[in-house]
Design a protein around this motif. Structure first.
Motif, PDB file in Angstrom:
ATOM      1  N   ASP A  54      -2.657  -4.028  -3.774  1.00 39.57           N
ATOM      2  CA  ASP A  54      -2.777  -2.679  -3.244  1.00 39.57           C
ATOM      3  C   ASP A  54      -1.415  -2.174  -2.812  1.00 39.57           C
ATOM      4  O   ASP A  54      -1.163  -0.992  -2.752  1.00 39.57           O
ATOM      5  N   SER A  55      -0.523  -3.073  -2.502  1.00 38.57           N
ATOM      6  CA  SER A  55       0.874  -2.721  -2.236  1.00 38.57           C
ATOM      7  C   SER A  55       1.740  -3.827  -2.791  1.00 38.57           C
ATOM      8  O   SER A  55       1.441  -5.003  -2.610  1.00 38.57           O
ATOM      9  N   ALA A  56       2.815  -3.423  -3.494  1.00 42.79           N
ATOM     10  CA  ALA A  56       3.663  -4.439  -4.127  1.00 42.79           C
ATOM     11  C   ALA A  56       4.639  -5.030  -3.127  1.00 42.79           C
ATOM     12  O   ALA A  56       5.380  -5.941  -3.440  1.00 42.79           O
ATOM     13  N   LEU A 164       7.116   1.060 -17.330  1.00 43.15           N
ATOM     14  CA  LEU A 164       6.286   1.956 -16.527  1.00 43.15           C
ATOM     15  C   LEU A 164       6.477   3.383 -17.027  1.00 43.15           C
ATOM     16  O   LEU A 164       7.568   3.750 -17.453  1.00 43.15           O
ATOM     17  N   ASP A 165       5.436   4.193 -16.960  1.00 47.39           N
ATOM     18  CA  ASP A 165       5.635   5.587 -17.305  1.00 47.39           C
ATOM     19  C   ASP A 165       6.330   6.309 -16.150  1.00 47.39           C
ATOM     20  O   ASP A 165       6.582   5.735 -15.084  1.00 47.39           O
ATOM     21  N   TYR A 166       6.660   7.555 -16.365  1.00 49.10           N
ATOM     22  CA  TYR A 166       7.503   8.282 -15.410  1.00 49.10           C
ATOM     23  C   TYR A 166       6.838   8.479 -14.052  1.00 49.10           C
ATOM     24  O   TYR A 166       7.522   8.509 -13.019  1.00 49.10           O
ATOM     25  N   LEU A 167       5.525   8.601 -14.002  1.00 49.47           N
ATOM     26  CA  LEU A 167       4.836   8.760 -12.721  1.00 49.47           C
ATOM     27  C   LEU A 167       4.738   7.430 -11.986  1.00 49.47           C
ATOM     28  O   LEU A 167       4.997   7.345 -10.782  1.00 49.47           O
ATOM     29  N   SER A 168       4.369   6.387 -12.713  1.00 51.09           N
ATOM     30  CA  SER A 168       4.274   5.068 -12.100  1.00 51.09           C
ATOM     31  C   SER A 168       5.629   4.603 -11.575  1.00 51.09           C
ATOM     32  O   SER A 168       5.704   3.930 -10.541  1.00 51.09           O
ATOM     33  N   GLN A 169       6.701   4.965 -12.282  1.00 48.68           N
ATOM     34  CA  GLN A 169       8.033   4.567 -11.847  1.00 48.68           C
ATOM     35  C   GLN A 169       8.368   5.181 -10.491  1.00 48.68           C
ATOM     36  O   GLN A 169       8.965   4.536  -9.623  1.00 48.68           O
ATOM     37  N   GLN A 170       7.974   6.432 -10.300  1.00 42.29           N
ATOM     38  CA  GLN A 170       8.246   7.073  -9.016  1.00 42.29           C
ATOM     39  C   GLN A 170       7.482   6.393  -7.887  1.00 42.29           C
ATOM     40  O   GLN A 170       7.997   6.212  -6.789  1.00 42.29           O
ATOM     41  N   VAL A 171       6.242   5.997  -8.171  1.00 44.03           N
ATOM     42  CA  VAL A 171       5.456   5.291  -7.167  1.00 44.03           C
ATOM     43  C   VAL A 171       6.097   3.947  -6.824  1.00 44.03           C
ATOM     44  O   VAL A 171       6.145   3.546  -5.646  1.00 44.03           O
ATOM     45  N   GLU A 172       6.624   3.249  -7.829  1.00 46.30           N
ATOM     46  CA  GLU A 172       7.296   1.972  -7.578  1.00 46.30           C
ATOM     47  C   GLU A 172       8.513   2.150  -6.681  1.00 46.30           C
ATOM     48  O   GLU A 172       8.748   1.360  -5.767  1.00 46.30           O
ATOM     49  N   LYS A 175       7.460   2.463  -3.177  1.00 43.55           N
ATOM     50  CA  LYS A 175       7.185   1.176  -2.534  1.00 43.55           C
ATOM     51  C   LYS A 175       8.477   0.539  -2.031  1.00 43.55           C
ATOM     52  O   LYS A 175       8.530  -0.005  -0.928  1.00 43.55           O
ATOM     53  N   VAL A 176       9.514   0.615  -2.847  1.00 42.85           N
ATOM     54  CA  VAL A 176      10.805   0.018  -2.486  1.00 42.85           C
ATOM     55  C   VAL A 176      11.380   0.679  -1.239  1.00 42.85           C
ATOM     56  O   VAL A 176      11.975   0.015  -0.373  1.00 42.85           O
ATOM     57  N   LEU A 177      11.208   1.981  -1.115  1.00 39.46           N
ATOM     58  CA  LEU A 177      11.791   2.737  -0.006  1.00 39.46           C
ATOM     59  C   LEU A 177      10.846   2.869   1.186  1.00 39.46           C
ATOM     60  O   LEU A 177      11.151   3.588   2.135  1.00 39.46           O
ATOM     61  N   ASN A 178       9.706   2.182   1.130  1.00 43.34           N
ATOM     62  CA  ASN A 178       8.693   2.299   2.187  1.00 43.34           C
ATOM     63  C   ASN A 178       8.164   3.733   2.278  1.00 43.34           C
ATOM     64  O   ASN A 178       7.866   4.240   3.353  1.00 43.34           O
ATOM     65  N   GLU A 180       5.712   4.870  -0.214  1.00 45.94           N
ATOM     66  CA  GLU A 180       4.725   4.869  -1.287  1.00 45.94           C
ATOM     67  C   GLU A 180       3.742   6.031  -1.148  1.00 45.94           C
ATOM     68  O   GLU A 180       3.399   6.692  -2.143  1.00 45.94           O
ATOM     69  N   ALA A 181       3.284   6.303   0.071  1.00 46.40           N
ATOM     70  CA  ALA A 181       2.328   7.394   0.271  1.00 46.40           C
ATOM     71  C   ALA A 181       2.944   8.725  -0.126  1.00 46.40           C
ATOM     72  O   ALA A 181       2.284   9.576  -0.745  1.00 46.40           O
ATOM     73  N   GLU A 182       4.216   8.912   0.214  1.00 48.70           N
ATOM     74  CA  GLU A 182       4.909  10.148  -0.144  1.00 48.70           C
ATOM     75  C   GLU A 182       5.027  10.285  -1.656  1.00 48.70           C
ATOM     76  O   GLU A 182       4.841  11.373  -2.220  1.00 48.70           O
ATOM     77  N   ALA A 183       5.347   9.197  -2.324  1.00 46.48           N
ATOM     78  CA  ALA A 183       5.476   9.224  -3.781  1.00 46.48           C
ATOM     79  C   ALA A 183       4.135   9.542  -4.442  1.00 46.48           C
ATOM     80  O   ALA A 183       4.056  10.348  -5.374  1.00 46.48           O
ATOM     81  N   LYS A 184       3.068   8.906  -3.954  1.00 46.01           N
ATOM     82  CA  LYS A 184       1.738   9.172  -4.518  1.00 46.01           C
ATOM     83  C   LYS A 184       1.320  10.615  -4.278  1.00 46.01           C
ATOM     84  O   LYS A 184       0.704  11.253  -5.148  1.00 46.01           O
ATOM     85  N   ALA A 185       1.648  11.140  -3.119  1.00 48.26           N
ATOM     86  CA  ALA A 185       1.291  12.529  -2.812  1.00 48.26           C
ATOM     87  C   ALA A 185       1.999  13.487  -3.755  1.00 48.26           C
ATOM     88  O   ALA A 185       1.416  14.481  -4.213  1.00 48.26           O
TER      89      ALA A 185
END
Length: 332
Positions: A54-56, A164-172, A175-178, A180-185
């Motif tokens: 659920d979180s990498a 990863l596709d371009y959307l999934s890459q942004q979500v990843e 996660k790295v920058l803590n 993840e919620a902002e990226a998903k939004a």
């Protein structure tokens, strides 16, 4: 995701020699490696891509988190403050990450130059310069050199271009920058807005109209598939506009296809998005063959700046969304 552009490769070939697969996406003419298209995951999959968890990133008591990188679990700062991004720098910028070093291509992109004015230009070819920046995190491509040396300098996260596709890459990167919620939004919000613009465009030009994405340098023309930046992900994947059959046949798989002048009209859709390099001229644009292409004769050409269009990160996509909305909806 990553990736700069055809004409500038001539001017910056020496500086960009270390850009590897990222350069290949940005510069079709430089691509000598596998250009297999990234798998197209749905928006829901992109917003929830976590590499099996659920979180990498799993937080530890020491102020670090364990991130599931391609090169295995790696302990990184929970909130990195000094990032060297040899790849995916635009994704980091979009989330407000603190960069101290980036690649040449990102620095020369007009969308990012001002945002990176105090950031150093670095390459994996010179680990010593990266070491001097005292990074607490390095983001690199799996194709790059000196990965072992980089990992001795700071925790080094590895990504393979196209995995990863371009959307999934942004979500990843979120996660790295803590963040993840902002990226998903952002993924959710942008997808909604882009699809709405796509419906407006189809209502304007017709649901069966075709759109080509073309680019040129001083010698050649190129037509693009649906995942090689230049807004292709936005136009074809998100807005679901139609690609001409000939372009679909030859460019959809490899990502781009080099055109000789005499066959360019065969790849021209009812509408053309023309990626233009301000540093290069192509005489074909002055030819009667070009001027007699129906899309050109009808004024159905939307111009974009190649230098600003060779990534698929949020900053670039927001920039292109406005251009496409204003451009298509104002065409005759």
């Amino acid at each position: 995701m990553k990736k700069l552009f055809i004409p500038l490769i001539l001017a910056f070939a020496v500086l960009a020699g270390a850009c590897g697969n990222e350069t290949a996406r940005q510069d079709p003419a430089a691509n000598t490696q596998n250009n297999a298209a990234a798998a197209n995951t749905s928006t829901e999959e992109a917003a929830n891509a976590t590499g099996g968890n659920d979180s990498a990133a799993v937080e530890t008591a020491s102020g670090t988190v364990t991130y599931q990188s391609e090169n295995g679990p790696i302990e990184i700062p929970a909130n990195p403050k000094r990032i060297v991004a040899l790849t995916n720098a635009p994704n980091v910028v979009a989330l407000g990450g603190t960069l101290v070093g980036v690649d040449t291509w990102t620095m020369n992109n007009p969308l990012f130059t001002d945002k990176l004015k105090d950031v150093a230009i670095v390459s994996e070819e010179n680990p010593e310069k990266i070491f001097a920046l005292e990074p607490d995190l390095i983001i690199a491509g799996s194709h790059m050199k000196n990965l072992d040396k980089l990992s001795e300098i700071a925790p080094t996260i590895i990504y393979t271009w196209g995995k990863l596709d371009y959307l999934s890459q942004q979500v990843e990167i979120g996660k790295v920058l803590n963040k993840e919620a902002e990226a998903k939004a952002w993924v959710e919000d942008f997808t909604t807005r882009a699809k709405a613009v796509g419906e407006e465009i189809k209502a304007k030009i017709g649901k069966d109209a075709t759109v080509s994405v073309l680019e040129y340098d001083s010698k050649s023309f190129y037509v693009f598939g649906n995942n090689w930046a230049r807004g292709t992900e936005l136009l074809y994947q998100m807005m679901e506009l139609n690609m001409p059959e000939q372009a679909k046949k030859d460019a959809l798989g490899p990502g781009y296809y080099t055109l000789s002048n005499e066959i360019i009209p065969e790849y021209a859709g009812d509408y053309i998005v023309l990626s233009q390099n301000k540093e290069a001229q192509n005489e074909f644009l002055q030819s009667n063959t070009w001027k007699n292409i129906p899309a050109v004769k009808n004024g159905h050409v939307i111009e974009i700046d190649t230098a600003a269009s060779t990534y698929s990160d949020p900053v670039t996509l927001e920039y292109l969304l406005k251009i496409f909305k204003d451009g298509f909806l104002s065409l005759p």
